[in-house]
Design an enzyme around this catalytic site. Sequence first.
Site, PDB file in Angstrom:
ATOM      1  N   ASP A 451       1.310  12.004  -5.789  1.00  0.00           N
ATOM      2  CA  ASP A 451       1.469  10.598  -6.122  1.00  0.00           C
ATOM      3  C   ASP A 451       1.015   9.802  -4.897  1.00  0.00           C
ATOM      4  O   ASP A 451       1.030  10.323  -3.781  1.00  0.00           O
ATOM      5  CB  ASP A 451       2.936  10.309  -6.443  1.00  0.00           C
ATOM      6  CG  ASP A 451       3.184   8.838  -6.677  1.00  0.00           C
ATOM      7  OD1 ASP A 451       2.399   8.225  -7.407  1.00  0.00           O
ATOM      8  OD2 ASP A 451       4.167   8.310  -6.121  1.00  0.00           O
ATOM      9  N   ASP A 827       7.615  10.997  -5.361  1.00  0.00           N
ATOM     10  CA  ASP A 827       8.789  10.371  -4.760  1.00  0.00           C
ATOM     11  C   ASP A 827       9.996  10.411  -5.691  1.00  0.00           C
ATOM     12  O   ASP A 827      11.014   9.800  -5.399  1.00  0.00           O
ATOM     13  CB  ASP A 827       8.482   8.927  -4.345  1.00  0.00           C
ATOM     14  CG  ASP A 827       8.046   8.072  -5.537  1.00  0.00           C
ATOM     15  OD1 ASP A 827       7.986   8.607  -6.657  1.00  0.00           O
ATOM     16  OD2 ASP A 827       7.755   6.885  -5.335  1.00  0.00           O
TER      17      ASP A 827
END
Length: 1133
Positions: A451, A827
């Site tokens: 990400d 995350d």
Amino acid sequence: MRVSSIEAEMENPIDVDKTDVEGELKIKQVTLLRENIVKKIVFFLVAIFCSDRPSVLKKVFYEEVSKQEEATHVYVLASDLTDYIEEASLKENPEEGGEKSIYFVNRLQKYIYHKKQNKFRAIEYFIQGKSYSEIANNKPLATGRVDQLLAYYGKSEIEINVPSFLTLMWREFKKPINFLLYFGIIVWGIEQMYVSTAITVVFTTTINSLICIYIRGVMQKLKDACLNNTSVIVQRHNGQGYQEITVASNMIAPGDIVLFKREVTLPFDCVILEGSCQVTEANITGENVAIGKCQIPTDHHNDIFKYESSKSHTLFQGTQLMKIEDDILKVIVVRTGFGSYKGQIIRALLYPKPFNKKFQQQAVKLTILMATLLLIGFLSTLSRLLDIELPPLFIAFRFLDILIYSAPPGMPMLIAITNFVGLKRLKNNQILGQDPNSASQAGRIQTLCFDKTGTLTEDKVDLIGYQLKGQNQTFDKIQCQDPNNISIEHKLFSICHEVTKINNKLLGDLMDVKMAEFSTLDIDYDHEAKQHYSKSGNKRFYCIQVNQFHSEYQSMSVVCKEVDMITKEFKHYFFIKGSPEKIQSLSHVQSSEKAQLSTLINEGYRILGFGYKEIPQSEIDAFLDLSREQQEANVQSLGFLIYKNNLKPDTQEVIKEFKEACYNIKVISGDNPITTLKISQELEIVNRKNPTVIINFEETENVKSHLIITEIQPDNSTQVIDFSSAQNEQDYINKQMSYCCDAFLNNKSFCFSGKAHYYFQLKAKTDHISFKPEWVKMQDKSVQKIISFYQMLIINTNVFARTQPEQKQTIVRLLKESDQIVCMVGDGANDCSAIREADVGISFAEADGQFSSSYVSLSTSLSCVKRVLLEGRVNLSNSVEIFKGYLQVALLRYLGFLTLAYFYSSYSSGQMDWQALASGYFLVYLILGCNTPLKKLEKSVFDDNLFSIYNVTSVLFGFTLHILSIVGCVESLHASPIYKEVNSLDAENNFQFETQHNTVLNFNILINFFYVIISNHIGKPMKDRYYKNTIAIYYDLGLIYTCKCMILQVLLILEHTHHGLIFLILLLDQEFSSSLTVQVYFSLPMNLFLPEEFSLNFTQEVKKEKELLICNSSSTILEVDYNLRLNYFQQNF
């Protein structure tokens, strides 16, 4: 209470209806079964052995039935194709008037049969699909009704049962792999090898105990994280009226109406009926930001409640209630326990996806191959064993030993303990491992998916300023204005967000907080109007409606009421901000505005577009009733907010190391394509010197839509590739596919947008295409071409932008289906589904969101990924090393057994203990768990395929070498002047242990142990060199000293010695009890070990049997009489 008629027959299998409480652990079908108790009693060992094979148990111990009252169990087939057998019973179904229906629990979720739909369904409180007015009109539950609902739904708590230590030990010991161990123990016991048996039992118990203690620790930690017993105020009807009572949160039932008057951690999922609040969902998403929640809109009485679209009105279990805007917050409980959103995450953790068992499957095949070789060896010696009239029991033992030594039962435990050591090392580096099975899998990783925001870049962002459309000037602060007449963009910045003030501190999404601070206006809450507002001079700007950010809309918007507090005049505005592409799609955009956006994006900034429209007073009521899509239509674009998101300090260094190690790196982001590309170019994931192809899609009404392919040159010039010459749709796809293939061959980089994913999803829906591997070959060629095109783009693209959470999961799944081992790093917010889909997941969130990943880093540094990969390489190489080495040692021992039986001898119990323990195929491989990872990732070509040419050749070469060493030792012994022949068993018709064959082969095995350990050792690039394992080196030196091989003292050269090869024989006093008398060392070419002048002497054949060459510590050569030899050994051994 009405009792159901359950005599009617039911079809098998029965489908399962979809619900909102199952999460990712869904089941497809259920088959009713009746248990055959007699078979289970008679074949109880088979039942234990097949306990992890429900499909086998179903066929052997159960029979299918069609009536509910006959069913004692159900066979459950899950969506991930795992299967289970669960106990079933009859339970009252309140959704069908109290009729009794068959009920079972699978993976902590309760299911019950619904007769009307002829389907099973997970037990849930029915709210999905109800209108807001129906939900708002719910009344408090009657006290007596609560007890019935608690019995049906269960208590409102995530109760994780941590198994006792003995329960876990029983689970470990009843695994089918351990049955070989039990078989071996029985055989060893009959052969009276009690010490060896005891050693095996002790080691097995110790290793299993360590594993069980670790599992209990992880589960206890999870249980503690889920504990949330608190007191809540609930409204109940006691028969006379409504009353407010305080009860324990675990005694709340779905449908209860609860009142919150203080900050608390939510113990259930609920929907707000009255009031508004600020919460943080860090325990769910991993993002510690304040989020505004408000009551369901009672004026939208016909709107339907859906969990996905009603998140702004829904509070989830585990979220922290930070601030109640009014005195009280009234909610209705909708999901509890494992049915809540948090409960679904915990269930997914407790029942992870089946891991790749390729290594285990190959291990079984290689074991069968080795067993075949041993069987050939046994059959080749069988005639000799019969000729010497060896007792049938002994021959039977040698046959049964094939099972013991071809499939060593201790091997899985040794691999497990090395994985355990690896997890402990990671824990010392602030990385928590959740699943021991992923320890070796991390060493196989080929593709790394990251990400962008919060993973490659820092969580914080800086607001550089803003530009108005058509202007190239960037304003880094609000221009001085009359506070009673501020600009429209100033108004938007102050109110188009969900920021709240708690203890004089602004809390919320980081980008929203930066924008609110940038506006410089004060933000507050009007308790009377129950609305947030900002103020400037005499003006207040109230937020009267919020459309929260959603990945589907890529925007958030508010309806604002501007009030002049003196004149009481007011206006209404609709403000919106979001991805610039989204804002431009909602307004009429000039080409100059597109060029302005392109310039900003090319500078690497993160951009938000913003716009507005003014709402006439006469239309405001109707406007509030419009859908979100209708409200957002035809807005006027105002400009762009400019943010800067910096890379983490170590990102560039770590990514560079990944590239040098030849990992396939992909960035999967929700940001716009150009910004994501800029970050990828900065990290050199994408070569900025080569053109980049962006795959996008825009759906157009009344026109057949296709993918839009744009090529960006290194100088940032763009060109939309024209395929208008295509004659039909299939030709269009063929041309695009051909172009992309050529682009891949020309090393052009690719960026694949979320809208392009949507194109293929739309194709699948309209053209009835299935992307599942098992269906691909069953579809026509044109369809297969589309599927191949999609897969080709996913596999070869390195940058994915504007990607929604479910699309991230799809990318990971398609990469796995292309036989890549995938690691997803995120995350913990929008990446949970992709992280769980990956073979190995790594999260940075210090929250319950972490439980979707295999590893959780307590620091935000990207170096944690490197540590996981390095440790994975150690675990993987150790697994291969242990398997090959353990198997070779077991085969060597079995060959020794066969050879000794040929000469009426066998290993004594003491020798077996020495081999198993001190010489270390057990202890040494435990010590190998202490092998440390490298400091830096290097390019790896390691092949863990046990049937690769290298692995098979090395095992077969070792097998051949062991046979030659045994033959050489026996022949050397027979040629020795001190050889004494044994022609029979001992007086008690047992094997003779005090024989020269016994001693020679025992020492041969001990020496070969070192060959196996060293020859199978895997060093760089998987782990540190063998000599850097200090514990192993000291252990080896201790064994060498014990075996009297530290200093070479006596060399006897025999007549038949081949040039360049030597047999080193150490003679011991034969009166040394039943211990060792002769040690034979079959070495490699001697000139590798001795100086050249010695090699010349040793390569000459010595024909005098009584001549002896002694090499003492001063390296001089002496000739002595044979009689001096015994005196020498008596003094020195």
